[in-house]
Scaffold this motif. Structure first.
Motif, short mmCIF file in Angstrom:
data_model
loop_
_atom_site.label_atom_id
_atom_site.label_comp_id
_atom_site.label_asym_id
_atom_site.label_seq_id
_atom_site.Cartn_x
_atom_site.Cartn_y
_atom_site.Cartn_z
N LYS A 1 -2.67 -8.32 119.83
CA LYS A 1 -4.12 -8.24 120.07
C LYS A 1 -4.46 -7.15 121.09
O LYS A 1 -5.46 -6.44 120.94
CB LYS A 1 -4.66 -9.59 120.51
CG LYS A 1 -4.61 -10.61 119.40
CD LYS A 1 -5.07 -11.97 119.85
CE LYS A 1 -4.92 -12.98 118.73
NZ LYS A 1 -5.25 -14.34 119.15
N ALA A 2 -3.61 -6.99 122.09
CA ALA A 2 -3.85 -5.94 123.09
C ALA A 2 -3.72 -4.55 122.45
O ALA A 2 -4.52 -3.65 122.74
CB ALA A 2 -2.87 -6.08 124.25
N ALA A 3 -2.72 -4.38 121.60
CA ALA A 3 -2.56 -3.10 120.93
C ALA A 3 -3.74 -2.83 119.99
O ALA A 3 -4.29 -1.73 119.95
CB ALA A 3 -1.25 -3.07 120.15
N CYS A 4 -4.15 -3.86 119.27
CA CYS A 4 -5.25 -3.72 118.31
C CYS A 4 -6.60 -3.49 119.01
O CYS A 4 -7.55 -3.02 118.38
CB CYS A 4 -5.34 -4.95 117.41
SG CYS A 4 -4.01 -5.04 116.18
N ALA A 5 -6.67 -3.81 120.29
CA ALA A 5 -7.92 -3.60 121.03
C ALA A 5 -8.23 -2.12 121.22
O ALA A 5 -9.35 -1.75 121.53
CB ALA A 5 -7.86 -4.31 122.38
N HIS A 6 -7.22 -1.26 121.01
CA HIS A 6 -7.45 0.19 121.06
C HIS A 6 -7.96 0.60 119.68
O HIS A 6 -7.18 0.80 118.76
CB HIS A 6 -6.16 0.94 121.39
CG HIS A 6 -5.62 0.61 122.74
ND1 HIS A 6 -6.13 1.16 123.90
CD2 HIS A 6 -4.63 -0.22 123.12
CE1 HIS A 6 -5.47 0.68 124.93
NE2 HIS A 6 -4.56 -0.17 124.48
N GLY A 7 -9.25 0.67 119.55
CA GLY A 7 -9.87 0.94 118.26
C GLY A 7 -9.51 2.29 117.68
O GLY A 7 -9.09 3.20 118.39
N ALA A 8 -9.67 2.40 116.39
CA ALA A 8 -9.42 3.66 115.70
C ALA A 8 -10.35 4.73 116.26
O ALA A 8 -11.42 4.44 116.78
CB ALA A 8 -9.65 3.49 114.20
N ILE A 9 -9.92 5.96 116.16
CA ILE A 9 -10.70 7.09 116.66
C ILE A 9 -11.50 7.66 115.49
O ILE A 9 -10.93 8.05 114.48
CB ILE A 9 -9.77 8.17 117.26
CG1 ILE A 9 -8.96 7.57 118.40
CG2 ILE A 9 -10.57 9.39 117.71
CD1 ILE A 9 -7.82 8.46 118.87
N TRP A 10 -12.80 7.68 115.67
CA TRP A 10 -13.68 8.23 114.63
C TRP A 10 -13.86 9.72 114.84
O TRP A 10 -14.13 10.17 115.94
CB TRP A 10 -15.05 7.55 114.68
CG TRP A 10 -15.03 6.18 114.14
CD1 TRP A 10 -14.78 5.03 114.81
CD2 TRP A 10 -15.25 5.80 112.79
NE1 TRP A 10 -14.83 3.96 113.97
CE2 TRP A 10 -15.13 4.40 112.72
CE3 TRP A 10 -15.56 6.51 111.63
CZ2 TRP A 10 -15.30 3.69 111.54
CZ3 TRP A 10 -15.73 5.80 110.46
CH2 TRP A 10 -15.60 4.41 110.43
N GLN A 11 -13.71 10.48 113.78
CA GLN A 11 -13.99 11.91 113.81
C GLN A 11 -15.22 12.16 112.96
O GLN A 11 -15.32 11.61 111.86
CB GLN A 11 -12.81 12.69 113.25
CG GLN A 11 -11.56 12.55 114.07
CD GLN A 11 -10.43 13.38 113.48
OE1 GLN A 11 -10.46 13.80 112.34
NE2 GLN A 11 -9.43 13.63 114.30
N PRO A 12 -16.14 12.97 113.44
CA PRO A 12 -17.39 13.18 112.70
C PRO A 12 -17.20 13.57 111.25
O PRO A 12 -17.89 13.06 110.38
CB PRO A 12 -18.09 14.29 113.49
CG PRO A 12 -17.52 14.21 114.85
CD PRO A 12 -16.11 13.72 114.69
N PHE A 13 -16.25 14.44 110.95
CA PHE A 13 -16.10 14.87 109.56
C PHE A 13 -14.68 14.68 109.05
O PHE A 13 -14.33 15.21 108.00
CB PHE A 13 -16.53 16.33 109.42
CG PHE A 13 -17.95 16.55 109.84
CD1 PHE A 13 -18.99 16.09 109.07
CD2 PHE A 13 -18.24 17.16 111.05
CE1 PHE A 13 -20.30 16.25 109.46
CE2 PHE A 13 -19.54 17.33 111.45
CZ PHE A 13 -20.58 16.88 110.65
N HIS B 1 -5.37 5.01 116.76
CA HIS B 1 -5.30 5.30 118.19
C HIS B 1 -3.84 5.30 118.62
O HIS B 1 -3.08 4.38 118.29
CB HIS B 1 -6.08 4.24 118.97
CG HIS B 1 -6.37 4.63 120.37
ND1 HIS B 1 -5.41 4.70 121.34
CD2 HIS B 1 -7.54 5.00 120.96
CE1 HIS B 1 -5.95 5.07 122.47
NE2 HIS B 1 -7.25 5.28 122.26
N PRO B 2 -3.40 6.34 119.36
CA PRO B 2 -1.99 6.41 119.78
C PRO B 2 -1.53 5.18 120.58
O PRO B 2 -0.39 4.74 120.44
CB PRO B 2 -1.94 7.67 120.66
CG PRO B 2 -3.10 8.50 120.20
CD PRO B 2 -4.15 7.52 119.75
N SER B 3 -2.42 4.61 121.39
CA SER B 3 -2.04 3.42 122.18
C SER B 3 -1.85 2.20 121.28
O SER B 3 -1.00 1.35 121.56
CB SER B 3 -3.09 3.12 123.24
OG SER B 3 -3.14 4.17 124.17
N CYS B 4 -2.62 2.12 120.22
CA CYS B 4 -2.44 1.04 119.25
C CYS B 4 -1.09 1.20 118.56
O CYS B 4 -0.31 0.25 118.46
CB CYS B 4 -3.59 1.04 118.24
SG CYS B 4 -3.47 -0.25 116.98
#
Length: 94
Positions: A52-64, A70-73
């Motif tokens: 759960k702690a790893a999953c708390a690092h949400g995905a990184i959104w890129q505009p296009f 996320h590397p921490s995830c």
């Protein structure tokens, strides 16, 4: 007359910027954490506080470019023994 046009254009610019910013805001974190943890669980791993702690690092959104894991995830899941392909899929759901 020219000042009013400049003000109008400035106002429109602020509104467009605010609208674009709200478009790129990530969805609710709790749903994302549970989806990420669900991917881990569905692949046979136990889900506990470290997942759960790893999953708390949400995905990184890129505009296009869509989402990036996320590397921490990724490192958090791999450090507890989750296979890289499972970690990558899970972290994209985070």
């Amino acid at each position: 007359m020219q000042i009013s046009v400049k003000r109008t254009l400035a106002t429109v610019g602020v509104l467009v910027t605010a609208g674009a910013a709200s478009f790129f805001v990530a969805p609710s974190a709790s749903a994302s954490v549970s989806q990420c943890a669900g991917v881990v669980a569905s692949n046979g791993y136990d889900v506990g506080p470290k997942v759960k702690a790893a999953c708390a690092h949400g995905a990184i959104w890129q505009p296009f470019g869509g989402k990036l894991a996320h590397p921490s995830c990724l490192s958090g899941l791999k450090n507890i023994g989750v296979k890289e392909s499972v970690a990558r899929t899970a972290c994209l759901w985070a």
